[in-house]
Design a protein around this motif. Structure first.
Motif, short mmCIF file in Angstrom:
data_model
loop_
_atom_site.label_atom_id
_atom_site.label_comp_id
_atom_site.label_asym_id
_atom_site.label_seq_id
_atom_site.Cartn_x
_atom_site.Cartn_y
_atom_site.Cartn_z
N UNK A 18 0.82 -1.22 0.00
CA UNK A 18 0.00 0.00 0.00
C UNK A 18 0.84 1.26 0.00
N UNK A 19 2.11 1.16 -0.32
CA UNK A 19 2.98 2.31 -0.31
C UNK A 19 2.83 3.12 -1.59
N UNK A 20 2.71 4.41 -1.47
CA UNK A 20 2.57 5.25 -2.64
C UNK A 20 3.89 5.88 -3.02
N UNK A 21 3.90 6.54 -4.18
CA UNK A 21 5.13 7.19 -4.62
C UNK A 21 5.48 8.36 -3.71
N UNK A 22 4.51 8.95 -3.08
CA UNK A 22 4.76 10.04 -2.15
C UNK A 22 5.25 9.47 -0.83
N UNK A 23 6.47 9.79 -0.47
CA UNK A 23 7.06 9.21 0.74
C UNK A 23 6.32 9.64 2.00
N UNK A 149 8.48 -1.12 4.70
CA UNK A 149 7.74 0.00 4.13
C UNK A 149 8.68 1.02 3.49
N UNK A 150 9.79 1.31 4.18
CA UNK A 150 10.76 2.25 3.62
C UNK A 150 11.34 1.72 2.32
N UNK A 151 11.55 0.42 2.26
CA UNK A 151 12.09 -0.20 1.04
C UNK A 151 11.12 -0.04 -0.12
N UNK A 152 9.85 -0.28 0.12
CA UNK A 152 8.87 -0.17 -0.95
C UNK A 152 8.72 1.28 -1.42
N UNK A 153 8.79 2.22 -0.48
CA UNK A 153 8.75 3.63 -0.87
C UNK A 153 9.91 3.95 -1.81
N UNK A 154 11.07 3.43 -1.46
CA UNK A 154 12.24 3.67 -2.29
C UNK A 154 12.03 3.15 -3.71
N UNK A 155 11.47 1.94 -3.82
CA UNK A 155 11.27 1.35 -5.14
C UNK A 155 10.30 2.17 -5.99
N UNK A 156 9.20 2.62 -5.38
CA UNK A 156 8.24 3.41 -6.13
C UNK A 156 8.85 4.73 -6.58
N UNK A 157 9.61 5.35 -5.70
CA UNK A 157 10.26 6.61 -6.08
C UNK A 157 11.25 6.40 -7.21
N UNK A 158 11.99 5.29 -7.19
CA UNK A 158 12.93 4.99 -8.26
C UNK A 158 12.19 4.76 -9.58
N UNK A 212 1.48 2.18 -13.44
CA UNK A 212 1.99 1.04 -12.70
C UNK A 212 3.31 0.60 -13.29
N UNK A 213 3.98 -0.30 -12.59
CA UNK A 213 5.27 -0.83 -13.02
C UNK A 213 5.35 -2.30 -12.65
N UNK A 214 6.19 -3.03 -13.37
CA UNK A 214 6.48 -4.42 -13.01
C UNK A 214 7.81 -4.45 -12.27
N UNK A 215 7.79 -5.11 -11.10
CA UNK A 215 8.99 -5.25 -10.29
C UNK A 215 9.36 -6.72 -10.18
N UNK A 216 10.65 -7.01 -10.22
CA UNK A 216 11.16 -8.35 -9.98
C UNK A 216 12.25 -8.24 -8.92
N UNK A 217 12.05 -8.89 -7.77
CA UNK A 217 12.99 -8.77 -6.65
C UNK A 217 13.53 -10.15 -6.29
N UNK A 218 14.84 -10.28 -6.24
CA UNK A 218 15.50 -11.51 -5.80
C UNK A 218 16.09 -11.25 -4.42
N UNK A 219 15.76 -12.12 -3.46
CA UNK A 219 16.20 -11.96 -2.07
C UNK A 219 17.32 -12.95 -1.77
#
Length: 286
Positions: A18-23, A149-158, A212-219
């Motif tokens: 639920x994180x938006x582009x606005x931090x 949450x901070x990580x997801x905010x970062x991704x949306x901003x990027x 929207x965007x497609x994200x692929x994350x490897x942990x």
């Protein structure tokens, strides 16, 4: 506490949905995702036959963000079926100075002991962590380690800036004191209303007006800088209001495809700065 690998996605992935582009803003919502096998190993190990994630996010950047979630899965092997649930509640302070998880695993509706994970950052950014449950552990996190949450905010901003790749270190509390090195690739912007799958999904109707965007994350395990195989990988589409419409969770031996089945956008609370926000609040499982 030992719980199924794919339950770990709850804190590290679902918290950020639920994180938006606005931090400074989050979009509170209540969502249900239904999972089905996308690939199943033939090596005889127990694999999920279906599953669900029920998830709710409330709060804002001033008071912090609370997520209540329930991951439910049916496993099948040569001995029959078993239901494994994970109930988790998390709290992440809006200023990033504290993070808390309370989680309980259920096997065939029988509850195990609750596990409580708590991290508080000191003035130098070091995270002082404690785990209480089946084992009691004290640990530290480096300043560069991010909460979900901070990580997801970062991704949306990027993504909004057109960036295509990110490397971050993440702590979600799902696997004791383990930290993940998350390597992300970000796809091009998907214009409003052009995602054919979402146009055909009534549950995704509130999302169609946004980019929207497609994200692929490897942990990868952060403790092993030479690790070549990730613990797991997530692929998902996320809208600019932060809600994901679909996802794929790949654990190597098997993969699960998730579809948005229900979505309710909840009222947004005004963000009123408070010097005490994020201190002393607790996450309580429902």
């Amino acid at each position: 506490m030992h719980h199924p690998k794919h339950a770990r996605v709850t804190a590290i992935f679902m918290l950020g949905l639920a994180t938006t582009a606005n931090a400074q803003a989050l979009a509170p919502n209540r969502a249900l995702y239904v999972f089905e096998p996308s690939r199943v190993s033939q090596n005889g190990q127990a694999t999920p036959t279906d599953g669900r994630i029920a998830y709710e996010l409330t709060g804002n950047a001033c008071k912090g963000y609370e997520v209540d979630s329930r991951v439910a899965n049916i496993y099948a092997d040569e001995n029959g079926q078993k239901r494994v649930d994970l109930a988790a509640a998390t709290f992440e302070a809006g200023n990033g100075k504290s993070f808390e998880v309370r989680q309980t695993q259920y096997i065939n509706t029988i509850a195990g002991p609750e596990e409580h994970v708590n991290v508080t950052r000191t003035e130098d950014g070091i995270g002082q962590g404690q785990i209480h449950g089946l084992k009691n552990v004290e640990f530290k996190l480096k300043p560069e380690v991010m909460f979900p949450s901070a990580f997801e905010k970062k991704l949306i901003n990027l993504a909004e800036k057109g960036e295509k790749r990110d490397v971050s270190y993440i702590f979600d509390g799902s696997d004791s004191e383990k930290v993940f090195r998350a390597i992300t690739t970000i796809g091009p912007t998907i214009a409003p209303g052009t995602n054919a799958a979402d146009k055909a999904n009534p549950a995704a109707a509130p999302l169609l007006s946004g980019n929207s965007w497609h994200f692929s994350i490897s942990y990868f395990p952060a403790a092993d800088d030479k690790a070549e195989t990730p613990d797991y990988q997530t692929d998902f589409t996320m809208y600019e209001n932060g809600v994901a419409s679909d996802m794929l969770i790949d654990y190597g031996a098997y993969a699960l495809k998730g579809t948005l089945a229900k979505l309710e956008m909840l009222p947004e609370e005004p963000c009123v700065p408070d010097a005490n926000a994020g201190n002393g609040q607790s996450a309580t499982p429902q």
